[in-house]
Design a protein around this motif. Structure first.
Motif, short mmCIF file in Angstrom:
data_model
loop_
_atom_site.label_atom_id
_atom_site.label_comp_id
_atom_site.label_asym_id
_atom_site.label_seq_id
_atom_site.Cartn_x
_atom_site.Cartn_y
_atom_site.Cartn_z
N PHE A 59 0.80 -1.22 0.00
CA PHE A 59 0.00 0.00 0.00
C PHE A 59 0.84 1.28 0.00
O PHE A 59 0.37 2.33 -0.43
CB PHE A 59 -1.00 -0.02 1.16
CG PHE A 59 -2.20 -0.86 0.86
CD1 PHE A 59 -3.33 -0.30 0.31
CD2 PHE A 59 -2.18 -2.23 1.07
CE1 PHE A 59 -4.44 -1.08 0.00
CE2 PHE A 59 -3.27 -3.02 0.77
CZ PHE A 59 -4.41 -2.45 0.23
N SER A 60 2.09 1.20 0.44
CA SER A 60 2.94 2.40 0.41
C SER A 60 3.35 2.77 -1.01
O SER A 60 3.84 3.87 -1.24
CB SER A 60 4.17 2.20 1.30
OG SER A 60 4.98 1.17 0.79
N LYS A 61 3.11 1.90 -1.97
CA LYS A 61 3.42 2.21 -3.37
C LYS A 61 2.46 3.24 -3.95
O LYS A 61 2.75 3.86 -4.96
CB LYS A 61 3.38 0.93 -4.21
CG LYS A 61 4.51 -0.01 -3.86
CD LYS A 61 4.45 -1.30 -4.63
CE LYS A 61 5.60 -2.19 -4.19
NZ LYS A 61 5.60 -3.48 -4.82
N LYS A 66 -0.08 6.28 6.82
CA LYS A 66 -0.01 6.81 8.18
C LYS A 66 0.01 5.67 9.19
O LYS A 66 0.82 5.64 10.10
CB LYS A 66 -1.21 7.73 8.44
CG LYS A 66 -1.19 8.44 9.76
CD LYS A 66 -2.35 9.43 9.83
CE LYS A 66 -2.33 10.23 11.10
NZ LYS A 66 -3.45 11.19 11.14
N ARG A 67 -0.93 4.71 9.03
CA ARG A 67 -0.95 3.54 9.91
C ARG A 67 -1.77 2.43 9.29
O ARG A 67 -2.60 2.65 8.43
CB ARG A 67 -1.48 3.88 11.30
CG ARG A 67 -2.94 4.25 11.36
CD ARG A 67 -3.37 4.53 12.78
NE ARG A 67 -4.74 5.02 12.79
CZ ARG A 67 -5.53 5.00 13.83
NH1 ARG A 67 -5.09 4.51 14.98
NH2 ARG A 67 -6.75 5.47 13.75
N CYS A 83 -8.07 -5.54 7.19
CA CYS A 83 -7.31 -4.49 7.87
C CYS A 83 -7.83 -3.12 7.44
O CYS A 83 -8.66 -3.02 6.51
CB CYS A 83 -5.81 -4.61 7.60
SG CYS A 83 -5.30 -4.10 5.95
N PHE A 84 -7.36 -2.11 8.11
CA PHE A 84 -7.63 -0.73 7.73
C PHE A 84 -6.29 -0.10 7.38
O PHE A 84 -5.30 -0.31 8.09
CB PHE A 84 -8.26 0.04 8.90
CG PHE A 84 -9.59 -0.50 9.32
CD1 PHE A 84 -10.75 -0.11 8.67
CD2 PHE A 84 -9.69 -1.40 10.36
CE1 PHE A 84 -11.98 -0.61 9.06
CE2 PHE A 84 -10.91 -1.90 10.76
CZ PHE A 84 -12.06 -1.50 10.10
N VAL A 85 -6.26 0.64 6.28
CA VAL A 85 -5.05 1.36 5.89
C VAL A 85 -5.40 2.84 5.86
O VAL A 85 -6.30 3.25 5.14
CB VAL A 85 -4.54 0.90 4.50
CG1 VAL A 85 -3.31 1.71 4.10
CG2 VAL A 85 -4.23 -0.58 4.49
N GLU A 86 -4.68 3.60 6.66
CA GLU A 86 -4.93 5.04 6.72
C GLU A 86 -3.77 5.77 6.06
O GLU A 86 -2.60 5.52 6.36
CB GLU A 86 -5.06 5.49 8.18
CG GLU A 86 -5.47 6.92 8.34
CD GLU A 86 -5.67 7.31 9.80
OE1 GLU A 86 -5.75 8.53 10.05
OE2 GLU A 86 -5.73 6.43 10.67
N TYR A 87 -4.11 6.67 5.14
CA TYR A 87 -3.11 7.47 4.42
C TYR A 87 -3.06 8.88 4.99
O TYR A 87 -4.00 9.33 5.62
CB TYR A 87 -3.47 7.55 2.93
CG TYR A 87 -3.17 6.28 2.17
CD1 TYR A 87 -1.94 6.10 1.56
CD2 TYR A 87 -4.11 5.28 2.07
CE1 TYR A 87 -1.65 4.94 0.86
CE2 TYR A 87 -3.83 4.11 1.38
CZ TYR A 87 -2.60 3.95 0.78
OH TYR A 87 -2.32 2.79 0.10
N ALA A 91 -5.39 11.65 -1.79
CA ALA A 91 -4.81 11.24 -3.07
C ALA A 91 -4.14 9.87 -2.97
O ALA A 91 -4.26 9.03 -3.87
CB ALA A 91 -3.82 12.28 -3.58
N GLY A 92 -3.44 9.62 -1.87
CA GLY A 92 -2.80 8.32 -1.67
C GLY A 92 -3.83 7.20 -1.59
O GLY A 92 -3.67 6.13 -2.19
N ALA A 93 -4.91 7.47 -0.87
CA ALA A 93 -5.99 6.48 -0.74
C ALA A 93 -6.68 6.26 -2.09
O ALA A 93 -7.01 5.12 -2.44
CB ALA A 93 -7.00 6.94 0.31
N GLU A 94 -6.89 7.31 -2.86
CA GLU A 94 -7.51 7.18 -4.18
C GLU A 94 -6.64 6.34 -5.11
O GLU A 94 -7.14 5.50 -5.86
CB GLU A 94 -7.77 8.56 -4.80
CG GLU A 94 -8.91 9.29 -4.16
CD GLU A 94 -9.13 10.68 -4.74
OE1 GLU A 94 -8.33 11.12 -5.61
OE2 GLU A 94 -10.10 11.34 -4.32
N ASN A 95 -5.32 6.55 -5.04
CA ASN A 95 -4.41 5.74 -5.86
C ASN A 95 -4.49 4.27 -5.48
O ASN A 95 -4.45 3.39 -6.34
CB ASN A 95 -2.98 6.25 -5.75
CG ASN A 95 -2.77 7.52 -6.53
OD1 ASN A 95 -3.46 7.79 -7.51
ND2 ASN A 95 -1.82 8.33 -6.08
#
Length: 173
Positions: A59-61, A66-67, A83-87, A91-95
Motif C-alpha cells: 500500500f505504500s506504493k 499513516k498507519r 485491515c484498515f489502511v490510513e493514508y 490522493a494516496g488512498a484514491e491511488n
C-alpha cells in the motif's frame, strides 16, 4: 450531452460503493459525507497469515501510509482477514483504490473500499470466523444452517425490494 461528459469524467475506481457499515453510529448522510473525504481504506479478503509489513509494502506504493490496523479475532487476538489502511492524504488512498484493489497479496485477491474512519474496537472481526464476511459471495454450503441461509436471503431481498437504496437503514417501513 452533459451526462456523457459526466460519465467520461467519472472515476469508477474511486467512487463510493453500495456497501455500508451497518454498525455506523449516525445518519446515513453523515456516513456518506465521511466516505467522500476519508483517507482510510478497508481491505478485505486478506490471508490470515498476511503481516502488517506485507500490507505496508504494497500500500505504500500508492502514497504515504499513516498507519495500518490489522483485523483481529476477538478471542484469540489473531489476524482474521481484513485491515484498515490510513493514508496521510486522500490522493494516496484514491491511488490505492485505483491500482491496488483487485490485486493479489499473499496468494489472495484483495478488495479495498472506503471506510468512514477507524475507531478503536473496529479491529475486531464481527463474523462467525472473526472476519468481515460478505456472505452473498459465498456458496450456499458456507451457511452452517438452513435458518441462517434463509435469514441472509431474506435480508438481501429486503434491500432489493426497497429500491436498492444506498442507505437502507434510513428507510421507514
Amino acid at each position: 450531452m452533459s451526462s456523457i461528459l459526466n460519465a467520461l469524467s467519472s472515476d469508477s475506481y474511486i467512487d463510493i460503493s453500495q456497501y455500508r457499515d451497518q454498525h455506523f453510529k449516525g445518519k446515513c448522510s453523515e456516513q456518506e459525507k465521511l466516505l467522500k473525504s476519508t483517507h482510510t481504506l478497508y481491505v478485505g479478503n486478506l490471508s490470515f497469515y498476511t503481516t502488517e509489513e506485507q500490507v505496508h509494502e504494497l500500500f505504500s506504493k500508492s502514497g504515504d501510509v499513516k498507519r495500518i490496523i490489522i483485523g483481529l479475532d476477538k478471542v484469540k487476538k489473531t489476524a482474521c482477514g481484513f485491515c484498515f489502511v490510513e493514508y496521510y492524504t486522500r490522493a494516496g488512498a484514491e491511488n490505492a483504490m485505483r491500482f491496488i484493489n483487485g490485486t493479489r497479496l499473499d496468494d489472495r485477491i484483495i478488495r479495498t473500499d472506503w471506510d468512514a474512519g477507524f475507531k478503536e474496537g473496529r479491529q475486531y472481526g464481527r463474523g462467525k470466523s472473526g472476519g468481515q464476511v460478505r456472505s452473498r459471495f459465498f456458496p450456499l454450503f458456507f451457511f452452517s444452517s438452513v435458518p441462517q441461509l434463509i435469514l441472509s436471503l431474506v435480508s438481501y431481498a429486503y434491500v432489493y425490494v426497497m429500491g436498492n437504496s444506498k442507505c437502507t437503514r434510513d428507510v421507514k417501513v
